[in-house]
Design a protein around this motif. Sequence first.
Motif, PDB file in Angstrom:
ATOM      1  N   SER A 103       0.930  -1.357  -0.124  1.00  0.00           N
ATOM      2  CA  SER A 103       0.070   0.012   0.060  1.00  0.00           C
ATOM      3  C   SER A 103       0.914   1.348  -0.010  1.00  0.00           C
ATOM      4  CB  SER A 103      -1.079   0.079   1.238  1.00  0.00           C
ATOM      5  OG  SER A 103      -1.825  -0.952   1.073  1.00  0.00           O
ATOM      6  N   ALA A 104       1.810   1.410   0.824  1.00  0.00           N
ATOM      7  CA  ALA A 104       2.837   2.365   0.736  1.00  0.00           C
ATOM      8  C   ALA A 104       3.350   2.666  -0.575  1.00  0.00           C
ATOM      9  CB  ALA A 104       3.865   2.433   1.720  1.00  0.00           C
ATOM     10  N   ALA A 107       0.955   4.109  -2.821  1.00  0.00           N
ATOM     11  CA  ALA A 107       0.802   5.328  -2.543  1.00  0.00           C
ATOM     12  C   ALA A 107       1.800   6.288  -3.161  1.00  0.00           C
ATOM     13  CB  ALA A 107       0.734   5.791  -1.019  1.00  0.00           C
ATOM     14  N   VAL A 108       3.154   5.844  -3.165  1.00  0.00           N
ATOM     15  CA  VAL A 108       4.313   6.941  -3.683  1.00  0.00           C
ATOM     16  C   VAL A 108       4.268   6.781  -5.220  1.00  0.00           C
ATOM     17  CG1 VAL A 108       6.773   6.978  -4.042  1.00  0.00           C
ATOM     18  CG2 VAL A 108       5.893   6.315  -1.794  1.00  0.00           C
ATOM     19  N   LEU A 111       1.287   9.037  -6.642  1.00  0.00           N
ATOM     20  CA  LEU A 111       1.671  10.417  -6.359  1.00  0.00           C
ATOM     21  C   LEU A 111       2.583  10.891  -7.550  1.00  0.00           C
ATOM     22  CD1 LEU A 111       1.463  13.109  -4.877  1.00  0.00           C
ATOM     23  CD2 LEU A 111       3.436  12.297  -3.514  1.00  0.00           C
ATOM     24  N   GLN A 139       5.316  16.706  -1.205  1.00  0.00           N
ATOM     25  CA  GLN A 139       4.709  15.652  -0.670  1.00  0.00           C
ATOM     26  C   GLN A 139       5.369  14.082  -0.692  1.00  0.00           C
ATOM     27  OE1 GLN A 139       0.516  15.449  -1.643  1.00  0.00           O
ATOM     28  NE2 GLN A 139       0.025  17.345  -0.477  1.00  0.00           N
ATOM     29  N   VAL A 140       6.211  13.990  -1.907  1.00  0.00           N
ATOM     30  CA  VAL A 140       6.743  12.739  -2.061  1.00  0.00           C
ATOM     31  C   VAL A 140       7.596  12.290  -1.097  1.00  0.00           C
ATOM     32  CG1 VAL A 140       8.223  11.801  -3.668  1.00  0.00           C
ATOM     33  CG2 VAL A 140       6.350  13.298  -4.729  1.00  0.00           C
ATOM     34  N   LEU A 142       7.436  12.722   1.970  1.00  0.00           N
ATOM     35  CA  LEU A 142       6.548  12.348   3.095  1.00  0.00           C
ATOM     36  C   LEU A 142       6.117  11.015   3.005  1.00  0.00           C
ATOM     37  CD1 LEU A 142       4.810  15.639   3.938  1.00  0.00           C
ATOM     38  CD2 LEU A 142       6.967  14.524   4.959  1.00  0.00           C
ATOM     39  N   VAL A 143       5.721  10.812   1.641  1.00  0.00           N
ATOM     40  CA  VAL A 143       4.921   9.565   1.533  1.00  0.00           C
ATOM     41  C   VAL A 143       6.184   8.463   1.417  1.00  0.00           C
ATOM     42  CG1 VAL A 143       3.641   8.149  -0.364  1.00  0.00           C
ATOM     43  CG2 VAL A 143       3.163  10.729   0.192  1.00  0.00           C
ATOM     44  N   GLN A 145       8.697   8.483   3.094  1.00  0.00           N
ATOM     45  CA  GLN A 145       9.132   8.106   4.622  1.00  0.00           C
ATOM     46  C   GLN A 145       8.238   6.941   5.053  1.00  0.00           C
ATOM     47  OE1 GLN A 145       9.110  11.597   6.842  1.00  0.00           O
ATOM     48  NE2 GLN A 145      11.228  12.060   6.249  1.00  0.00           N
ATOM     49  N   GLN A 146       6.817   7.059   4.689  1.00  0.00           N
ATOM     50  CA  GLN A 146       6.018   6.017   5.010  1.00  0.00           C
ATOM     51  C   GLN A 146       6.394   4.827   4.555  1.00  0.00           C
ATOM     52  OE1 GLN A 146       2.311   7.788   4.209  1.00  0.00           O
ATOM     53  NE2 GLN A 146       1.963   9.129   5.827  1.00  0.00           N
ATOM     54  N   PHE A 147       6.703   4.784   3.111  1.00  0.00           N
ATOM     55  CA  PHE A 147       7.241   3.369   2.635  1.00  0.00           C
ATOM     56  C   PHE A 147       8.301   2.859   3.464  1.00  0.00           C
ATOM     57  CE2 PHE A 147       9.302   1.638  -1.442  1.00  0.00           C
ATOM     58  CZ  PHE A 147       8.608   0.742  -1.363  1.00  0.00           C
TER      59      PHE A 147
END
Length: 197
Positions: A103-104, A107-108, A111, A139-140, A142-143, A145-147
Amino acid sequence: MSNVPWWGLPLIAALFALAGAAAVQLLSARNDYLLSRRRRTRRWYEERKAAYVALLSVFERDTFRLRAAFDAGEKPVPALVYLDEVGPALMNVRLLASGPVRSAALAVHLLLQKLHGEMNPASVIGVQPEIHFRELLTQVPLVMQQFEAAIRDELGIDATPPAPPAAPNGRSRGLLRRPARDEPLEGLAEIGQDRKV
């Protein structure tokens, strides 16, 4: 004379030999199973780590290209070029990853795919395409980092190094080192090779 028949001792010896051979076979099979399980676990870890690193590097490379094109005032590369580059790495991750990592990663990917598409928020009054592009570009990371956090969780990667091992008497290893010498080693003072240990 004993009451044991003549065939009793050889029979007992044969039974013990068979039991010993069976025990050796069981231990060997158990060790082989544990070794193959360890190899499978290592291969599992290495396959996922390689797939995640490949996808992260594609994402980083594309983010850098988008930022450079934006700073130079040029258009980003077309979405099909991005999809050709990210496709194999993303498919590996989609096949190998757990749900949160997949999912992460998606999301990247979505984007970045938006950033490669036409920036035309004309349906929203007052939004300029350049500002919208810059906001999405910021925002890239930040996304990403979640990945990366999802990858660390799945692979069990700890960001902090392990504590240094303690000496048997409870003192740290750094305290057990010999102090440095200020005077030259024996016989080396005349030739100018002062060495500190």
